[in-house]
Design an enzyme around this catalytic site. Sequence first.
Site, PDB file in Angstrom:
ATOM      1  N   TRP A 102       0.823  -1.207   0.000  1.00 11.38           N
ATOM      2  CA  TRP A 102       0.000   0.000   0.000  1.00 11.38           C
ATOM      3  C   TRP A 102       0.859   1.260   0.000  1.00 11.38           C
ATOM      4  O   TRP A 102       0.378   2.354  -0.280  1.00 11.38           O
ATOM      5  CB  TRP A 102      -0.948   0.012   1.204  1.00 11.38           C
ATOM      6  CG  TRP A 102      -0.286   0.194   2.537  1.00 11.38           C
ATOM      7  CD1 TRP A 102       0.489  -0.709   3.200  1.00 11.38           C
ATOM      8  CD2 TRP A 102      -0.340   1.351   3.372  1.00 11.38           C
ATOM      9  NE1 TRP A 102       0.926  -0.192   4.406  1.00 11.38           N
ATOM     10  CE2 TRP A 102       0.427   1.068   4.542  1.00 11.38           C
ATOM     11  CE3 TRP A 102      -0.964   2.590   3.272  1.00 11.38           C
ATOM     12  CZ2 TRP A 102       0.587   1.990   5.580  1.00 11.38           C
ATOM     13  CZ3 TRP A 102      -0.805   3.500   4.316  1.00 11.38           C
ATOM     14  CH2 TRP A 102      -0.034   3.194   5.448  1.00 11.38           C
ATOM     15  N   ASP A 103       2.145   1.088   0.279  1.00  8.80           N
ATOM     16  CA  ASP A 103       3.079   2.203   0.260  1.00  8.80           C
ATOM     17  C   ASP A 103       3.029   2.954  -1.076  1.00  8.80           C
ATOM     18  O   ASP A 103       3.195   4.176  -1.123  1.00  8.80           O
ATOM     19  CB  ASP A 103       4.519   1.717   0.451  1.00  8.80           C
ATOM     20  CG  ASP A 103       4.691   0.813   1.655  1.00  8.80           C
ATOM     21  OD1 ASP A 103       3.678   0.320   2.191  1.00  8.80           O
ATOM     22  OD2 ASP A 103       5.834   0.579   2.052  1.00  8.80           O
ATOM     23  N   LYS A 153       4.504   2.261  16.161  1.00  9.89           N
ATOM     24  CA  LYS A 153       5.561   2.054  15.169  1.00  9.89           C
ATOM     25  C   LYS A 153       5.586   3.175  14.141  1.00  9.89           C
ATOM     26  O   LYS A 153       6.651   3.625  13.718  1.00  9.89           O
ATOM     27  CB  LYS A 153       5.356   0.705  14.470  1.00  9.89           C
ATOM     28  CG  LYS A 153       6.421   0.362  13.445  1.00  9.89           C
ATOM     29  CD  LYS A 153       6.079  -0.947  12.747  1.00  9.89           C
ATOM     30  CE  LYS A 153       7.133  -1.307  11.704  1.00  9.89           C
ATOM     31  NZ  LYS A 153       6.762  -2.514  10.930  1.00  9.89           N
ATOM     32  N   GLN A 154       4.412   3.592  13.728  1.00  9.27           N
ATOM     33  CA  GLN A 154       4.324   4.622  12.702  1.00  9.27           C
ATOM     34  C   GLN A 154       3.015   5.370  12.843  1.00  9.27           C
ATOM     35  O   GLN A 154       2.123   4.949  13.576  1.00  9.27           O
ATOM     36  CB  GLN A 154       4.411   4.012  11.311  1.00  9.27           C
ATOM     37  CG  GLN A 154       3.196   3.180  10.912  1.00  9.27           C
ATOM     38  CD  GLN A 154       3.386   2.481   9.589  1.00  9.27           C
ATOM     39  OE1 GLN A 154       4.074   1.479   9.507  1.00  9.27           O
ATOM     40  NE2 GLN A 154       2.775   3.007   8.548  1.00  9.27           N
ATOM     41  N   GLU A 167       1.746  -1.263  13.242  1.00  3.38           N
ATOM     42  CA  GLU A 167       1.810  -2.719  13.343  1.00  3.38           C
ATOM     43  C   GLU A 167       2.272  -3.207  14.715  1.00  3.38           C
ATOM     44  O   GLU A 167       2.428  -4.409  14.913  1.00  3.38           O
ATOM     45  CB  GLU A 167       2.715  -3.264  12.238  1.00  3.38           C
ATOM     46  CG  GLU A 167       2.132  -3.037  10.856  1.00  3.38           C
ATOM     47  CD  GLU A 167       3.083  -3.350   9.722  1.00  3.38           C
ATOM     48  OE1 GLU A 167       2.621  -3.423   8.572  1.00  3.38           O
ATOM     49  OE2 GLU A 167       4.295  -3.502   9.984  1.00  3.38           O
TER      50      GLU A 167
END
Length: 770
Positions: free
Chosen positions: A357-358, A601-602, A488
């Site tokens: 999906w990046d 994480k992000q 994640e």
Amino acid sequence: MREYLIHDEWNIIEEGFQPENHKSSESIFSLGNGKMGQRANFEETYTGPTLQGSYVAGIYYPDKTRVGWWKNGYPEYFAKVLNSPNWIGIDVQIDGHFLDLYTCKTENFRRVLNMQEGFLLREFTAIMDDGKKVAVTAKRFVSMADTEIGAIRYSVTPLNFEGKISFTPYLDGDVENEDSNYDEKFWNLIDMEAHSGEAYIVTETKKLGFRAGFGMMTKTFIQGVEVKIQPEIMKKEAWVGNRFEKEVKEGEEFSIEKIVGVTSSLNYSKNDILVATKKSTKAGFDKGFDQLFSSHSNEWKQKWVHSDIKIEGDIAAQQGIRFNIFHLHQTYTGEDERLNVGPKGFTGEKYGGSTYWDTEAYCIPFFISTAPSNVTRNLLIYRYKQLDKAIENAEKLGFKDGAALYPMVTMNGEECHNEWEITFEEIHRNGAIAFAIHNYIRHTNDFKYLEEYGLEVLIGISRFWSQRVNWSGEKKKYVMLGVTGPNEYENNINNNWYTNKMATWCMKYTTEAIAKVKQNNADAFNQICNKTNFKAEVELAKWKEITDQMYFPFNEEINVFMQQDGYMDKEHILVKDLDPKQRPINQYWSWDRILRSCYIKQADTLQGIYVLEEEFDLETIKRNFEFYEPRTVHESSLSPCVHSILAAKIGLTDKAYEMYLRTSRLDIDDYNHEAHEGLHITSMAGTWMSVVEGFGGKRVYDGKLYLNPIIPKQWKKYAFRLTFMNNDLEVIVSKDKIEVVSHSDNPIELYVYGKLIKAEPHQIVETEAH
């Protein structure tokens, strides 16, 4: 962080050879051209730690997945990006002794990646065990103009002796993957030839039968003058080469040029690979190294005209952005709609698969603004052509009636990710794909794309969301259970805010797109309804019911969107209070400990605020940023850029700059201690976003372009180029003024700090900086 590379505006420079840095340098100094790529392995023998990496676009291996195979709907395989035959090899012997930088001493070692012209240069002096010194220069490139060609010029000069020097250029099909199970190999030899001054090899992958052909032709030189040397023709198992030996005087340069042709069955029939390889190799050889390089460097010149970002006063920042743009161009050119932007590109094996999906979330914003519109259109068509597979993926999980779940990782549309919490739960990827369609259209006004491709994709995605939610009798709302958001470090959670938000946005946007197509082309709409068996009245009513009654977790006490249900049940220790020796936590903590922590994480909730920013006022953005950023460890490469953009939006320029440096120099300075595995290609587009959308404040709403530039105190000036509605403009930002330069034949209207300005063709408009 590991800082061993010299700051330079146009080059990545390593001085002094340190074997412990070599695998990272092999990644950082990689070359590619969209069709093939090569890690910065040495041409000569190297017996130290190395990750041999030669890659051909679109070739992969369906490795049987070993985790979760008993679960219904689990992927049947994990797609490995294959290390292909080694084409760069040139063994060098000095009076019978192999040149090997792992065993001999070196002086004046210098490795340079020239990003302006796209080549790798090495220069060093080697001291052999018997005291003999040689000066070595090696230059190579993978052609952007002749995309089936790689070229090497390798020179050795004796410094304190005269003696025999030999070059053995070769092609080696006996290669391995570092991530192979039980030392398994993935290629079979199909054909092999060696003649005087040339050699060829054709190999085929096991299982799927992709074929790749590699050919080489060579010339040798003394002091730059071609000399004819009759080589020894050599053959081993899956290995072919020529050995050229010459008595060389002290101070006399002995050189070899190796021109390599690379073809694959993606572009030729299997039975024609050898013939095609010979033809391609011969065409490159006839042009010669210098002509090939001239055409190649001209291609790079054109790419930089449209995509360069110039930063004055901050060499580290300048080097970082160009490094990221350089690798994006090396990975994807947009010429082949069957290809996509791999997470490691041509720099390593990790992650497998070619598409995440990046691409939609990070790479499309870059290509929309820096490349012709057909490049982005091809990325979207790539997904359209895999719609049937996305519907199959959803059917395997129990969804029906044309619901589509795009894969987390794929090569051909099938899901091939082998971690259950990602495969089954990280379904937010559907939202990124739908948003990419919207993002493309609002930049181009290409509404025809909806009729031809986009609406079918949107209907499939919205059908999935409408089936994935369920009604909660307790909450009296629709909820989404058992998901993993972009963060994640949280698995199998309920009501991830970002996922719920993107689901409702998708259904609303699909409704709008249906109305648009129906209005513009009723016949096309009816055809789509027939093809998809779309029941407009029933399905649209269901989508509206869901979007009107979706549940979004919210904490009223702190007035912040909750990342998911139960997030405040965690122990909240901020990242600044963590022991630095425990960072990154994914390399020191158990997964159980990570999942129970509050650490992100992000960007997750902030990802949704970034994507749908126009829905939120400044105070809302600020509150959520100030809550979540201190809890974010940024151990995903996709995280810092989103934080940089939002920090710039809310006036935290120093934080925006900090996050910009982290995203732009993530691999160069190896923030996460993993550059040796390959670079973070897809997140590199986030570096561009940090400058253009962050500091430049670039936004597009309702088909209109907005700029709200700010400038970090470390910079004197910066400039970027944009393509918008097929118009080309340049924006130059300094401390006291903003300049908008039109490179278009048409007038361009845009808003700077909310004020409408009009840039006439090939004119400059100035406005005062805020």
